[in-house]
Design a protein around this motif. Structure first.
Motif, short mmCIF file in Angstrom:
data_model
loop_
_atom_site.label_atom_id
_atom_site.label_comp_id
_atom_site.label_asym_id
_atom_site.label_seq_id
_atom_site.Cartn_x
_atom_site.Cartn_y
_atom_site.Cartn_z
N GLN A 13 -3.65 -2.69 2.59
CA GLN A 13 -4.31 -1.69 2.22
C GLN A 13 -3.63 0.00 2.25
O GLN A 13 -3.89 0.55 1.03
CB GLN A 13 -5.57 -1.29 3.16
CG GLN A 13 -6.59 -2.49 3.41
CD GLN A 13 -7.53 -2.27 4.39
OE1 GLN A 13 -7.39 -1.58 5.31
NE2 GLN A 13 -8.68 -3.04 4.17
N ILE A 14 -2.97 0.03 3.11
CA ILE A 14 -2.08 1.46 2.96
C ILE A 14 -1.40 1.33 1.81
O ILE A 14 -0.91 2.50 1.07
CB ILE A 14 -1.05 1.70 4.37
CG1 ILE A 14 -2.37 1.62 5.43
CG2 ILE A 14 -0.18 2.90 4.17
CD1 ILE A 14 -1.53 1.81 6.77
N SER A 15 -0.48 0.12 1.32
CA SER A 15 0.15 0.12 0.31
C SER A 15 -0.33 0.24 -1.03
O SER A 15 0.08 0.92 -2.07
CB SER A 15 0.93 -1.34 0.20
OG SER A 15 1.70 -1.52 1.60
N LEU A 16 -1.73 -0.24 -0.91
CA LEU A 16 -2.23 -0.03 -2.22
C LEU A 16 -2.64 1.65 -2.53
O LEU A 16 -2.90 2.00 -3.74
CB LEU A 16 -3.54 -0.78 -2.43
CG LEU A 16 -3.71 -2.25 -2.26
CD1 LEU A 16 -4.74 -3.08 -2.15
CD2 LEU A 16 -2.98 -2.73 -3.66
N VAL A 17 -2.78 2.34 -1.44
CA VAL A 17 -2.91 3.69 -1.80
C VAL A 17 -1.49 4.22 -1.82
O VAL A 17 -1.67 5.38 -2.65
CB VAL A 17 -3.48 4.10 -0.32
CG1 VAL A 17 -3.71 5.59 -0.54
CG2 VAL A 17 -5.07 3.77 0.04
N LEU A 18 -0.58 4.09 -1.24
CA LEU A 18 0.56 5.06 -1.42
C LEU A 18 1.51 4.21 -2.70
O LEU A 18 2.25 5.24 -3.15
CB LEU A 18 1.76 4.45 -0.10
CG LEU A 18 1.22 5.00 1.15
CD1 LEU A 18 2.06 4.62 2.28
CD2 LEU A 18 1.18 6.64 1.26
N ILE A 19 1.42 3.09 -2.94
CA ILE A 19 2.22 2.54 -4.34
C ILE A 19 1.73 3.48 -5.26
O ILE A 19 2.74 3.93 -6.21
CB ILE A 19 2.10 1.03 -4.37
CG1 ILE A 19 2.88 0.72 -3.43
CG2 ILE A 19 2.54 0.81 -5.94
CD1 ILE A 19 2.57 -0.89 -3.50
N PRO A 20 0.64 3.81 -5.84
CA PRO A 20 0.20 4.45 -7.03
C PRO A 20 0.55 5.95 -6.83
O PRO A 20 1.11 6.55 -7.67
CB PRO A 20 -1.08 4.34 -7.12
CG PRO A 20 -1.44 3.14 -6.29
CD PRO A 20 -0.60 2.99 -5.41
N VAL A 21 0.51 6.63 -5.63
CA VAL A 21 0.91 7.76 -5.62
C VAL A 21 2.43 7.95 -5.51
O VAL A 21 3.03 9.04 -6.41
CB VAL A 21 0.91 8.43 -3.91
CG1 VAL A 21 1.42 9.62 -3.64
CG2 VAL A 21 -0.86 8.41 -3.74
N PHE A 22 3.26 6.95 -4.96
CA PHE A 22 4.69 6.87 -5.25
C PHE A 22 5.20 6.73 -6.75
O PHE A 22 6.19 7.35 -7.16
CB PHE A 22 5.29 6.29 -4.45
CG PHE A 22 5.52 6.54 -3.03
CD1 PHE A 22 4.57 5.91 -2.07
CD2 PHE A 22 6.52 7.36 -2.65
CE1 PHE A 22 5.00 6.37 -0.70
CE2 PHE A 22 6.98 7.69 -1.51
CZ PHE A 22 5.99 7.34 -0.25
#
Length: 584
Positions: A13-22
């Motif tokens: 879940q954290i990855s799904l939020v962070l990856i688009p931001v990155f």
């Protein structure tokens, strides 16, 4: 098992939020880096080329011409007869020019100097200036890796004529050749011709002055208030573009790699607890700072099994502890080696000092004179020396000299020079003949091209007559009885050891009883303070005249103290050597 799945789900879940931001961050950073890298590269390239062209311009013109009117006259001669500057120079021309320069009473190199020459000497002068210009341009182009460096006339009928050019690919035009320059294709040259401001302009052109795309920095040569010529340095535009693209790619890779690394590191830090290994590392480091026990540190670090940055850090700390031990051993060895070298240099200094007279009074049985000398080297060993010795009962030889360079090589050359001068002078030869023989010996196998300036005089004690020769050394200072110290403008010849077959001139003057002769090296006159201001001979004369009738020892102490006060905290870069003799 459930807890592990929850952790994995949370990580996803954290990855799904962070990856688009990155990803958005990577796109924005890439766009910014592209613009800043391209603009920054061109600005840096222009700034670098401006700095290099400015330096090259003044190095070339400054080393070739000292006066603007002389430069303008020489260029006119090049343009009138392009074949003359590239013709051979004969030994006869060189000899005539040296004789003329020695006899000329004014400032050498000025337009008056040129106008005083015969046409033959003016032709020699034109040829030597062209060689100096070409060698300077070649040296600047080679050292700075310019693709091409040119000097082109842009004035009147000679528009486009090549004055001097050097191309790394041996594709240079010769003096007198012309470029077909269309000013509409060369806005930089056109702007320089209109403004005559001395500014630097840049342009990208095709097939000028060589094939392909070229990026050029141009600077105007202003003579008599107008742009007479243009000097330019040239780089291959394709090479610059490749360099720019390479820099851009590296910057993008580093930027994107950094962002990805940060993202992964954040995910790892959120996934695994890291306080315990960090605390263990911290404890080990603190223990090492207290007891310096590298074995204990390595043992504790091996207990950290995490396969992440903390594991790597533990390995690095283990390696660092081992490296510190190794560095400590090496520092101990280097300290011993440094002490050995220092001892050898001290021995060299002692040997050098032993070659110079340093027991005073030097001749206690001779009441008709008082002599004193001293040398303070700028390094452990120096290149200056002085000497004095009796040739016979009535003749005292006086020597002061300055070897080019500093340190051990200068000291070795100094000892050879001193021995040769002493041996030849002891044979009763005149100063000029002593210097001639010394010069011939020193020129043999002088692979380092070292030389020495020498003032050599022979004092006849019964009459006070001094026969002397000056090989490029500084003018002595003389005080006659009842008077004050003044610089004595004596005859100079070239340095000893520079060229073979030099003819040295000697001259005579009389030192009256009660008079004093003061000799010195450029370590005195060229001593500098913290603002790079020279001490100069005027201050030296003032220091001597504070107590003009004092003993030679007191005179040297006065000058030395005055130089020290002037220099202050600034570093001494040259040997400080002086010799004084007074007839009683």
């Amino acid at each position: 098992m459930k807890q592990k799945k929850k952790n994995q789900k949370l990580l996803i879940q954290i990855s799904l939020v962070l990856i688009p931001v990155f990803i958005a961050l990577i796109i924005a950073v890439s766009f910014i880096m592209y613009n800043s890298t391209v603009n920054g590269f061109l600005e840096a390239q222009n700034s670098n080329m401006e700095t290099m062209l400015t330096k090259s311009f003044y190095d070339i013109t400054g080393n070739t011409f000292f006066y603007e009117d002389v430069m303008e006259w020489v260029i006119e001669q090049w343009e009138k007869d392009p074949a003359l500057p590239v013709s051979d120079i004969t030994q006869e021309e060189l000899g005539k020019y040296i004789d003329f320069s020695e006899e000329y009473q004014g400032i050498i190199g000025t337009m008056d100097f040129v106008n005083s020459m015969t046409p033959d000497l003016q032709a020699y002068f034109v040829k030597t200036k062209f060689r100096l210009m070409w060698e300077a341009i070649m040296l600047e182009a080679t050292n700075n890796r310019y693709e091409d460096l040119f000097l082109i006339d842009v004035d009147g009928d000679n528009f486009g004529m090549v004055l001097c050019e050097f191309n790394l690919n041996d594709d240079s035009k010769n003096l007198g050749d012309r470029y077909d320059i269309d000013l509409s294709q060369h806005p930089a040259i056109e702007k320089l011709m209109k403004n005559s401001s001395g500014d630097i302009e840049f342009e990208k052109v095709e097939d000028f002055p060589m094939k392909g795309s070229c990026y050029i920095a141009c600077k105007s040569v202003i003579l008599s208030g107008r742009t007479k010529a243009v000097m330019g340095i040239v780089y291959n535009w394709d090479s610059l573009r490749e360099t720019m693209n390479s820099s851009l790619m590296k910057a993008l890779i580093m930027g994107i790699g950094g962002i990805v690394f940060v993202m992964l590191l954040l995910l790892i830090m959120l996934y695994r607890r890291s306080i315990r290994p960090l605390a263990r590392i911290q404890h080990s480091v603190r223990s090492y700072t207290e007891d310096k026990d590298s074995a204990a540190v390595i043992s504790k670090m091996s207990q950290i099994k995490e396969r992440n940055e903390f594991g790597l850090l533990s390995d690095d700390i283990s390696g660092l502890a081992s490296a510190i031990d190794q560095y400590t051993r090496e520092i101990t060895e280097l300290t011993g080696e440094r002490e050995r070298v220092a001892a050898e240099l001290d021995m060299a200094r002692a040997i050098q000092a032993g070659q110079l007279p340093r027991v005073f009074p030097a001749f206690p049985d001779r009441k008709e004179l008082d002599i004193y000398a001293g040398m303070t080297p700028a390094k452990e060993v120096g290149g200056d020396f002085y000497d004095f010795f009796f040739v016979d009962e009535d003749h005292l030889a006086l020597v002061i000299a300055d070897v080019s360079g500093k340190g051990v090589p200068a000291a070795l050359f100094m000892m050879s020079s001193k021995m040769l001068i002493s041996n030849f002078a002891s044979m009763g030869l005149g100063p000029a003949e002593v210097l001639r023989l010394t010069n011939e010996k020193l020129c043999q196998n002088n692979e380092e091209d070292m030389f020495v300036t020498v003032w050599l005089g022979v004092l006849e004690l019964s009459t006070g007559k001094i026969t002397a020769a000056n090989a490029g050394h500084l003018n002595p200072a003389i005080r006659q009885p009842g008077g004050s110290f003044e610089l004595f403008e004596d005859k100079h010849t070239l340095f000893v050891g520079m060229f073979e077959n030099i003819v040295f001139e000697q001259y005579e003057f009389t030192l009256e009883k009660g008079g004093t002769l003061f000799l010195y090296t450029d370590g005195v006159s060229e001593a500098t303070d913290s603002s790079d201001k020279l001490y100069g001979t005027d201050r030296m004369i003032e220091a001597l005249n504070k107590a003009p009738d004092a003993s030679p020892k007191k005179l040297l102490e006065n000058v030395h103290a005055d130089v020290d006060a002037f220099v202050g905290e600034a570093t001494q870069y040259d040997d400080l050597t002086m010799l004084g003799i007074k007839l009683l």
